[in-house]
Write a protein that holds these residues in place. Structure first.
Motif, PDB file in Angstrom:
ATOM      1  N   ALA A 271     -32.391  12.846 -26.146  1.00 39.78           N
ATOM      2  CA  ALA A 271     -32.040  11.557 -26.760  1.00 39.78           C
ATOM      3  C   ALA A 271     -31.096  10.773 -25.861  1.00 39.78           C
ATOM      4  CB  ALA A 271     -31.421  11.779 -28.134  1.00 39.78           C
TER       5      ALA A 271
ATOM      6  N   VAL B  93     -40.134  14.783 -25.938  1.00 41.85           N
ATOM      7  CA  VAL B  93     -39.718  14.383 -27.289  1.00 41.85           C
ATOM      8  C   VAL B  93     -40.402  15.268 -28.324  1.00 41.85           C
ATOM      9  CG1 VAL B  93     -39.858  12.534 -29.016  1.00 41.85           C
ATOM     10  CG2 VAL B  93     -39.170  11.986 -26.668  1.00 41.85           C
TER      11      VAL B  93
ATOM     12  N   THR C 225     -39.941  10.928 -34.820  1.00 41.86           N
ATOM     13  CA  THR C 225     -40.164  11.655 -33.572  1.00 41.86           C
ATOM     14  C   THR C 225     -41.540  11.318 -33.011  1.00 41.86           C
ATOM     15  OG1 THR C 225     -38.680  13.442 -34.244  1.00 41.86           O
ATOM     16  CG2 THR C 225     -40.286  13.964 -32.510  1.00 41.86           C
TER      17      THR C 225
ATOM     18  N   ILE D 153     -41.519   7.649 -31.676  1.00 40.43           N
ATOM     19  CA  ILE D 153     -40.801   7.569 -30.403  1.00 40.43           C
ATOM     20  C   ILE D 153     -41.669   8.124 -29.277  1.00 40.43           C
ATOM     21  CG2 ILE D 153     -38.842   8.529 -29.113  1.00 40.43           C
ATOM     22  CD1 ILE D 153     -37.286   8.349 -31.874  1.00 40.43           C
ATOM     23  N   SER D 154     -42.324   9.244 -29.531  1.00 40.27           N
ATOM     24  CA  SER D 154     -43.197   9.849 -28.526  1.00 40.27           C
ATOM     25  C   SER D 154     -44.370   8.931 -28.189  1.00 40.27           C
ATOM     26  CB  SER D 154     -43.697  11.195 -29.033  1.00 40.27           C
ATOM     27  OG  SER D 154     -44.509  11.809 -28.077  1.00 40.27           O
TER      28      SER D 154
ATOM     29  N   ASN E 109     -32.524   8.930 -35.141  1.00 41.42           N
ATOM     30  CA  ASN E 109     -33.382  10.088 -35.351  1.00 41.42           C
ATOM     31  C   ASN E 109     -32.708  11.390 -34.920  1.00 41.42           C
ATOM     32  OD1 ASN E 109     -35.982  11.066 -36.239  1.00 41.42           O
ATOM     33  ND2 ASN E 109     -36.415  11.504 -34.099  1.00 41.42           N
TER      34      ASN E 109
ATOM     35  N   GLN F 182     -33.115   9.410 -22.980  1.00 38.60           N
ATOM     36  CA  GLN F 182     -33.910   8.261 -23.400  1.00 38.60           C
ATOM     37  C   GLN F 182     -33.055   7.009 -23.503  1.00 38.60           C
ATOM     38  OE1 GLN F 182     -36.902   8.733 -26.647  1.00 38.60           O
ATOM     39  NE2 GLN F 182     -35.919  10.743 -26.837  1.00 38.60           N
TER      40      GLN F 182
ATOM     41  N   PHE G 149     -34.927   0.101 -30.187  1.00 39.76           N
ATOM     42  CA  PHE G 149     -35.488   1.406 -29.833  1.00 39.76           C
ATOM     43  C   PHE G 149     -34.379   2.420 -29.581  1.00 39.76           C
ATOM     44  CE2 PHE G 149     -37.410   4.511 -26.883  1.00 39.76           C
ATOM     45  CZ  PHE G 149     -38.454   4.953 -27.686  1.00 39.76           C
TER      46      PHE G 149
ATOM     47  N   TRP H  26     -43.378   6.165 -25.776  1.00 39.99           N
ATOM     48  CA  TRP H  26     -43.318   6.627 -24.388  1.00 39.99           C
ATOM     49  C   TRP H  26     -44.723   6.847 -23.824  1.00 39.99           C
ATOM     50  CZ3 TRP H  26     -39.284   6.008 -21.485  1.00 39.99           C
ATOM     51  CH2 TRP H  26     -38.001   6.001 -22.049  1.00 39.99           C
TER      52      TRP H  26
ATOM     53  N   LEU I 166     -33.079   3.507 -32.835  1.00 44.74           N
ATOM     54  CA  LEU I 166     -34.020   4.421 -33.487  1.00 44.74           C
ATOM     55  C   LEU I 166     -33.883   5.833 -32.929  1.00 44.74           C
ATOM     56  CD1 LEU I 166     -36.459   4.566 -35.496  1.00 44.74           C
ATOM     57  CD2 LEU I 166     -37.908   4.259 -33.472  1.00 44.74           C
ATOM     58  N   VAL I 167     -33.804   5.944 -31.610  1.00 45.15           N
ATOM     59  CA  VAL I 167     -33.636   7.256 -30.965  1.00 45.15           C
ATOM     60  C   VAL I 167     -32.319   7.887 -31.416  1.00 45.15           C
ATOM     61  CG1 VAL I 167     -33.269   8.422 -28.742  1.00 45.15           C
ATOM     62  CG2 VAL I 167     -35.089   6.707 -28.974  1.00 45.15           C
TER      63      VAL I 167
END
Length: 130
Positions: A75, A65, A11, A14-15, A117, A78, A110, A18, A113-114
């Motif tokens: 999600a 996120v 998390t 990912i944040s 997660n 994204q 990516f 961004w 991954l999102v």
């Protein structure tokens, strides 16, 4: 690493993606290529303000996120944003991308991954706490 810590770490990663792309690359214009992409796709006249607005939107995504508010919707948002943005860039401006058309591979990773997660790890966390 247990599921909870892995989910927290992903998390955060990912944040940060961004935040870095939004704030540093677009708002602060540390990577001018981003504005060139916007200019080529949306036009030169408003490329700077549009790039800034896109960057600010990405900063908001980073905060969203981290907030975990409506995380499934987040999600999906994204995934859609990254897929649409990278499809447009792949077709319209591959010469301006850092790795050319290979950028789409990184976008796909990516997206994976999102998805992992939120829809795999988070689901396991919910099941363990229930």
């Amino acid at each position: 690493m247990n599921i909870k810590n892995l989910h927290k770490a992903l998390t955060l990663i990912i944040s940060v993606v961004w935040l870095a792309n939004g704030l540093f690359c677009k708002v602060l214009n540390l990577v001018p290529r981003h504005e060139q992409i916007v200019a080529r796709i949306l036009g030169e006249d408003y490329s700077r303000p549009l790039t800034t607005l896109i960057g600010l939107s990405e900063v908001v995504m980073a905060v969203w996120v981290l907030s975990k508010f409506k995380s499934k919707f987040n999600a999906i948002a994204q995934i859609l944003v990254v897929a649409v943005m990278n499809t447009l860039e792949f077709i319209l401006v591959p010469d301006l991308l850092l790795w050319g058309r290979l950028n789409s591979l990184f976008a796909l990773l990516f997206i994976g991954l999102v998805y992992y997660n939120e829809f795999v790890l988070n689901k396991k966390l919910i099941q363990h706490t229930a």
